[in-house]
Design an enzyme around this catalytic site. Structure first.
Site, PDB file in Angstrom:
ATOM      1  N   GLY A   1       0.786  -1.230   0.000  1.00  0.00           N
ATOM      2  CA  GLY A   1       0.000   0.000   0.000  1.00  0.00           C
ATOM      3  C   GLY A   1       0.814   1.274   0.000  1.00  0.00           C
ATOM      4  O   GLY A   1       0.275   2.356  -0.220  1.00  0.00           O
ATOM      5  N   HIS A   2       2.118   1.146   0.251  1.00  0.00           N
ATOM      6  CA  HIS A   2       2.959   2.343   0.300  1.00  0.00           C
ATOM      7  C   HIS A   2       4.030   2.275  -0.781  1.00  0.00           C
ATOM      8  O   HIS A   2       4.626   1.225  -1.030  1.00  0.00           O
ATOM      9  CB  HIS A   2       3.632   2.487   1.669  1.00  0.00           C
ATOM     10  CG  HIS A   2       4.070   3.883   1.959  1.00  0.00           C
ATOM     11  ND1 HIS A   2       5.145   4.471   1.329  1.00  0.00           N
ATOM     12  CD2 HIS A   2       3.567   4.820   2.807  1.00  0.00           C
ATOM     13  CE1 HIS A   2       5.297   5.704   1.779  1.00  0.00           C
ATOM     14  NE2 HIS A   2       4.348   5.942   2.677  1.00  0.00           N
ATOM     15  N   SER A   3       4.289   3.400  -1.409  1.00  0.00           N
ATOM     16  CA  SER A   3       5.271   3.454  -2.499  1.00  0.00           C
ATOM     17  C   SER A   3       6.685   3.168  -2.026  1.00  0.00           C
ATOM     18  O   SER A   3       7.526   2.713  -2.814  1.00  0.00           O
ATOM     19  CB  SER A   3       5.216   4.832  -3.176  1.00  0.00           C
ATOM     20  OG  SER A   3       5.421   5.869  -2.223  1.00  0.00           O
TER      21      SER A   3
END
Length: 375
Positions: free
Chosen positions: A229-231
């Site tokens: 969910g996080h880059s």
């Protein structure tokens, strides 16, 4: 060595128990492996071979003794009880109820040896509605919710990459045994340790249960920080069809990389919580990492304060200088490779004996049923 003089009786098979007793043997314990007649320890015959032994067996039975006993045989049963009389630790990993039927359960052993520390390792422990369910690692991880978190790029559950339940069960049992031995120093009494690999796996989830405990719902896996969910906690393909990872969402790492990539304008977006808002940064980073090969990125990242790593295959990973420096992968005198012992003491380190026993090599230790084995 720290555990010199400690006698460990190991009735377990496959991975959790043997992994645990290898940690003890490497630090000086006398580990006596009880093997069933016939094929003995199954891992003698599973998988790739190095020399005259399987790699699996070589890495979980070094430095141990082997005694073959048929616990349904009256004389062999008596021999086992005699061994238990002079043992400090006993480990079994049968299904619940088996050791009671065989007459080698904790209650039977403790009547003869009040100081025994006895550990049972089972998929779901000795109590509860699932206690008799047959399961190996994959099934336990599935019931613990872990497989549901391990999604492939197609959004479907993927095969777990490591035997988390097996090894976590091993490590929890090791911790319990050492705690019980410490208590025995004070009281003179042993204890019984009921280890559930399912319990042990669930205990690893403090950073994963947020939505369940706080909002009473399952996580949307691909929108959570740890699972895509996080880059900046993400896997990215490279020009040569290999991969790199970013593995730190701290603001300093985000600022450092996006500044060096001449995209400081993306910093505020990258600092947002995980979820759909991160897609713009992910798209930029996916395109950026495709500009170079994995090794070119590795060279470019060198010296920068960015939480980054190349994705190594297992052969590359096990030949890193880091592992060699810490003796975590080494060759024995015959040239066979071994995984080292990760419990590294300064004053009294492990002294690993890489010799592996032939099946029943130490049967002479038990002698006749009426004779006590040597201490």
């Amino acid at each position: 060595m720290k555990l010199e003089g400690l006698r460990v009786l190991d009735l377990s098979l496959f991975l959790p128990g043997p992994h645990l007793t290898t940690m003890l043997a490497d630090h000086g314990a006398e580990v006596i492996k009880i093997e069933p007649p016939g094929e003995g320890e199954p891992t003698r015959h599973i998988g790739y071979r190095s020399g005259d032994a399987s790699v699996w067996f070589r890495n979980t039975h070094r430095g141990k003794k082997s005694i073959v006993l048929d616990l349904k045989n009256k004389e062999d049963h008596a021999r086992l009880l005699n061994l238990a009389d002079t043992s400090d630790v006993m480990i079994e990993a049968f299904r619940p109820g088996v050791v009671e039927r065989l007459g080698v359960d904790y209650a039977s052993i403790a009547k003869r040896n009040r100081g025994i520390v006895y550990a049972s390792i089972a998929g779901f422990g000795q109590t509860g509605p699932e206690r008799l369910r047959p399961a190996h690692d994959l099934g336990i991880e599935a019931l613990a919710g872990v497989v549901s978190l391990n999604l492939g790029r197609d959004g479907q559950p993927a095969q777990p990459h490591m035997p988390v339940a097996d090894i976590n069960g091993s490590m929890m049992a090791l911790a319990g045994i050492l705690m019980a031995l410490y208590r025995r120093e004070k009281t003179g009494e042993g204890d019984y340790i009921d280890i559930s690999m399912h319990d042990a796996t669930v205990s690893w989830l403090p950073n994963a249960v947020g939505s369940v405990f706080a909002e009473d719902r399952a996580p949307v896996v691909q929108q959570e920080r740890s699972w895509g969910g996080h880059s900046f906690y993400q896997i990215y393909p490279t020009k040569d069809q290999k991969h790199v990872v970013l593995s730190g969402v701290e603001a300093k790492f985000i600022r450092n990389l996006l500044t060096d990539f001449d995209r400081p304008d993306l910093i505020p977006t990258a600092l947002l919580p995980p979820g759909p808002a991160q897609e713009t940064v992910k798209a930029f980073l996916r395109a950026k990492f495709l500009e170079k090969t994995r090794d070119e990125w590795d060279a470019w990242m060198n010296g920068r304060d960015i939480c980054y790593a190349p994705v190594l295959d297992l052969h590359e990973a096990l030949h890193q200088p880091q592992l060699a420096q810490r003796n975590m992968v080494f060759r024995d005198a015959e040239g066979h490779l071994h995984i080292g012992n990760p419990i590294q003491f300064k004053n009294e380190p492990a002294q690993i004996n890489t010799a592996i026993p032939t099946m029943g090599q130490h049967n002479s230790l038990v002698g006749k049923p009426e004779e006590k084995p040597a201490s």
